[in-house]
Scaffold this motif. Structure first.
Motif, PDB file in Angstrom:
ATOM      1  N   UNK A  45     -43.401  30.941  48.610  1.00 31.51           N
ATOM      2  CA  UNK A  45     -44.084  30.024  49.524  1.00 31.51           C
ATOM      3  C   UNK A  45     -44.557  28.775  48.783  1.00 31.51           C
ATOM      4  N   UNK A  46     -44.864  28.904  47.486  1.00 39.51           N
ATOM      5  CA  UNK A  46     -45.181  27.709  46.698  1.00 39.51           C
ATOM      6  C   UNK A  46     -43.927  26.880  46.459  1.00 39.51           C
ATOM      7  N   UNK A  47     -42.786  27.555  46.292  1.00 37.54           N
ATOM      8  CA  UNK A  47     -41.522  26.851  46.083  1.00 37.54           C
ATOM      9  C   UNK A  47     -41.096  26.072  47.324  1.00 37.54           C
ATOM     10  N   UNK A  48     -41.523  26.515  48.500  1.00 40.92           N
ATOM     11  CA  UNK A  48     -41.219  25.781  49.725  1.00 40.92           C
ATOM     12  C   UNK A  48     -41.717  24.343  49.654  1.00 40.92           C
ATOM     13  N   UNK A  49     -42.775  24.090  48.882  1.00 41.64           N
ATOM     14  CA  UNK A  49     -43.320  22.736  48.750  1.00 41.64           C
ATOM     15  C   UNK A  49     -43.086  22.150  47.367  1.00 41.64           C
ATOM     16  N   UNK A  50     -42.294  22.842  46.541  1.00 48.41           N
ATOM     17  CA  UNK A  50     -41.983  22.307  45.223  1.00 48.41           C
ATOM     18  C   UNK A  50     -43.045  22.541  44.180  1.00 48.41           C
ATOM     19  N   UNK A  51     -43.961  23.523  44.402  1.00 50.02           N
ATOM     20  CA  UNK A  51     -45.035  23.779  43.433  1.00 50.02           C
ATOM     21  C   UNK A  51     -44.657  24.825  42.394  1.00 50.02           C
ATOM     22  N   UNK A  52     -43.576  25.571  42.601  1.00 44.44           N
ATOM     23  CA  UNK A  52     -43.323  26.761  41.788  1.00 44.44           C
ATOM     24  C   UNK A  52     -42.909  26.429  40.360  1.00 44.44           C
ATOM     25  N   UNK A  53     -42.196  25.324  40.155  1.00 44.87           N
ATOM     26  CA  UNK A  53     -41.670  25.019  38.824  1.00 44.87           C
ATOM     27  C   UNK A  53     -42.775  24.897  37.782  1.00 44.87           C
ATOM     28  N   UNK A  54     -43.905  24.311  38.172  1.00 47.02           N
ATOM     29  CA  UNK A  54     -44.994  24.133  37.215  1.00 47.02           C
ATOM     30  C   UNK A  54     -45.613  25.468  36.813  1.00 47.02           C
ATOM     31  N   UNK A  55     -45.472  26.502  37.657  1.00 48.06           N
ATOM     32  CA  UNK A  55     -46.009  27.819  37.321  1.00 48.06           C
ATOM     33  C   UNK A  55     -45.016  28.639  36.518  1.00 48.06           C
ATOM     34  N   UNK A  56     -43.732  28.581  36.881  1.00 40.90           N
ATOM     35  CA  UNK A  56     -42.748  29.334  36.105  1.00 40.90           C
ATOM     36  C   UNK A  56     -42.625  28.789  34.690  1.00 40.90           C
ATOM     37  N   UNK A  57     -42.960  27.519  34.499  1.00 40.98           N
ATOM     38  CA  UNK A  57     -42.870  26.920  33.168  1.00 40.98           C
ATOM     39  C   UNK A  57     -43.891  27.518  32.208  1.00 40.98           C
ATOM     40  N   UNK A  58     -45.031  27.994  32.738  1.00 42.22           N
ATOM     41  CA  UNK A  58     -46.078  28.537  31.869  1.00 42.22           C
ATOM     42  C   UNK A  58     -46.292  30.032  32.075  1.00 42.22           C
ATOM     43  N   UNK A  59     -45.721  30.603  33.132  1.00 44.17           N
ATOM     44  CA  UNK A  59     -45.900  32.023  33.405  1.00 44.17           C
ATOM     45  C   UNK A  59     -44.919  32.878  32.624  1.00 44.17           C
TER      46      UNK A  59
END
Length: 542
Positions: free
Chosen positions: A57-71
């Protein structure tokens, strides 16, 4: 006559839920302000697991990349010896549990919100609230003064001790468990397996989650050790861990030590008039399973588009009420499941503990069951009852209210595109699967509310369907399994009326400020707060 609200929505609380909601509203063109009591973001890790559906659901708005980069992706959860829950084989672009401190999640969401023009006001405590048919007024104080804020709606995302909930008179029923675990971010010289591990027996329970490089989040508790205000020591932590593990993991260099209470509570209602609740302000449960942050972010994504539709004047009757009717049952399920798991995990009887381990080992020793459990825990199998009649679709099995996977959508003018990329702007998506373009042509009358897509090719996951209307939060609003073209335009038009309101251009109210716009000048209001956050964050979550 009541004054015109200064912004459409005030969100109280700058945790993951409040910031995710601010991003949703601002991206939809709704002006909003976030008020946060603490003067600076917390640096404590607190909640630290982001599951697949939350990432989607975060990826639906393009927010997921910043989390996968540090998760850090973790592929398995070990709920008992010989048992496993597998995340690696699930049908998602994010086949793992992503381990990252809550502070990093908040940092990424806050930056996105600010980029969208959201005003985040820290050091602002809400101490009064009144509402009427035209809006809500909040009484706010900081070190430099007091003032009133006005808005069309207020959303309380301010956690377990929500001021918004209490000032609105919404009951928060439940109880507090007798067990009071220790929470720690600590290095372990002799750690458990490099997976999310849950161990229990003899009334004790331990959860360990690897951050990487030898650092672990551990939570350990025992029925015989209730709440106390005594400071946690490294020696006490080592003793408790040894009791559960059967060996000394040799903890050292603790980054965080705390003792916390476990609550199970649920708000009687998620909405009263123009005041709504989301996240921990609406529900609290045992942290076993790490669902708290995920439940709150998904509250925000469900509420965001419905509140924007209401403010922009195109929402169908009753749409905003579906926030409670859809999200509260999800919280009830989590409360029931985590309560049962916590009771079983801390049961003092060795017989009960042994039976639990044996049953889990048998169930979760099979690959198919491991995958199913991963899908269920990750939220991929959760859904909502559709506003229309669900369709039974043979092999496809997609029904109204179900999550729509991130499919590859073939188009006539180029290579297939990811479905979630088509939804970045927060609109409804109408997939015309028939090929003649009739359904897509009908959607043109709804203007910017609906993105019609003529699918040119086969989509195996949607076989047997001629059209699918996808909600902005990635769930199927309506599906058409009728192969006949007779009456298709009428069926499409009826579905669009039910979900997207009447035809015509989308009205715009209270446009969001552009990035960098300063907060309105007001006595007592601060543009920035420099004082450090000295108050411990509530530790109701692992």
């Amino acid at each position: 006559m009541a004054p015109t609200p200064e912004q459409s929505v005030i969100i109280v609380g700058a945790g993951p839920t409040g910031l995710a909601l601010a991003c949703e509203l601002a991206a939809a063109g709704v002006a909003c302000t976030v008020l946060e009591r603490r003067t600076a973001p917390s640096t404590q890790s607190r909640a630290m697991g982001v599951y697949s559906r939350t990432m989607e659901v975060l990826d639906l708005r393009g927010h997921a990349d910043s989390l996968t980069a540090v998760g850090r992706p973790v592929g398995r959860m070990l709920p008992a010896p010989g048992a496993a829950i597998d995340f690696t084989a699930i049908d998602s672009p994010f086949p793992a549990l992503y381990v990252l401190p809550q502070s990093r999640t908040e940092e990424a969401l806050q930056q996105r919100a600010i980029d969208l023009g959201v005003i985040v006001q820290r050091g602002a405590e809400v101490f009064g609230l009144e509402q009427d048919a035209t809006g809500v007024r909040l009484h706010v104080r900081t070190e430099s003064g007091e003032w009133e804020e006005s808005a069309d709606y207020v959303v309380g995302c301010d956690g377990a001790h929500s001021a918004v909930r209490e000032l609105s008179g919404i009951a928060f029923r439940g109880r507090t468990y007798d067990i009071a675990p220790i929470l720690a971010d600590v290095y372990l010289e002799t750690p458990p397996p490099d997976d999310v591990t849950i161990l229990s027996g003899g009334g004790a329970m331990m959860v360990s989650v690897p951050f990487g490089d030898g650092l672990y989040r551990v939570a350990v508790g025992h029925r015989d050790h209730p709440w106390t205000r005594d400071e946690v020591t490294l020696e006490e932590l080592a003793e408790r861990l040894k009791q559960v593990l059967g060996f000394d993991p040799k903890p050292h260099d603790p980054q965080w030590l705390a003792r916390f209470k476990i609550h199970q509570r649920l708000a009687d209602q998620y909405r009263t008039g123009r005041v709504l609740l989301a996240g921990d302000a609406a529900h609290l449960h045992s942290p076993l399973g790490g669902q708290g942050l995920n439940l709150g972010i998904q509250d925000a994504v469900n509420l965001g588009w419905k509140l924007a539709a209401t403010l922009q004047g195109w929402a169908p009757a009753g749409l905003l009420d579906t926030y409670q009717s859809e999200r509260r049952p999800q919280a009830q399920k989590i409360l029931k499941a985590t309560d049962h798991a916590t009771r079983m995990a801390t049961h003092p009887s060795p017989v009960v503990s042994g039976l639990r381990r044996m049953v889990l080992a048998r169930l979760l020793g099979r690959r198919r069951i491991q995958k199913f459990a991963g899908e269920a825990l990750s939220g991929l199998r959760a859904g909502y009852a559709g506003r229309g009649r669900p369709a039974l679709l043979g092999g496809a099995r997609l029904r109204a209210g179900q999550r729509v996977p991130d499919l590859a959508v073939p188009q006539a003018d180029g290579a297939p595109v990811r479905l979630y990329e088509l939804m970045r702007d927060g609109r409804f998506l109408l997939l015309d699967l028939h090929g003649d373009g009739g359904a897509a042509a009908v959607a043109d009358a709804w203007g910017s509310r609906v993105c019609p897509v003529r699918v040119d090719g086969s989509v195996p996951q949607l076989s047997g369907l001629s059209a699918v209307l996808v909600r902005p939060d990635g769930y199927a609003a309506w599906v058409d399994s009728t192969s006949s073209t007779t009456g298709r335009e009428g069926r499409v038009r009826q579905a669009l009326h039910r979900w997207c309101g009447t035809e015509g251009p989308t009205p715009q109210r209270h446009p969001a400020p552009t990035a960098g716009t300063a907060a309105p000048a007001r006595q007592g209001r601060q543009a920035h707060a420099e004082a450090p956050d000295t108050e411990p964050a509530p530790a109701d979550r692992t």
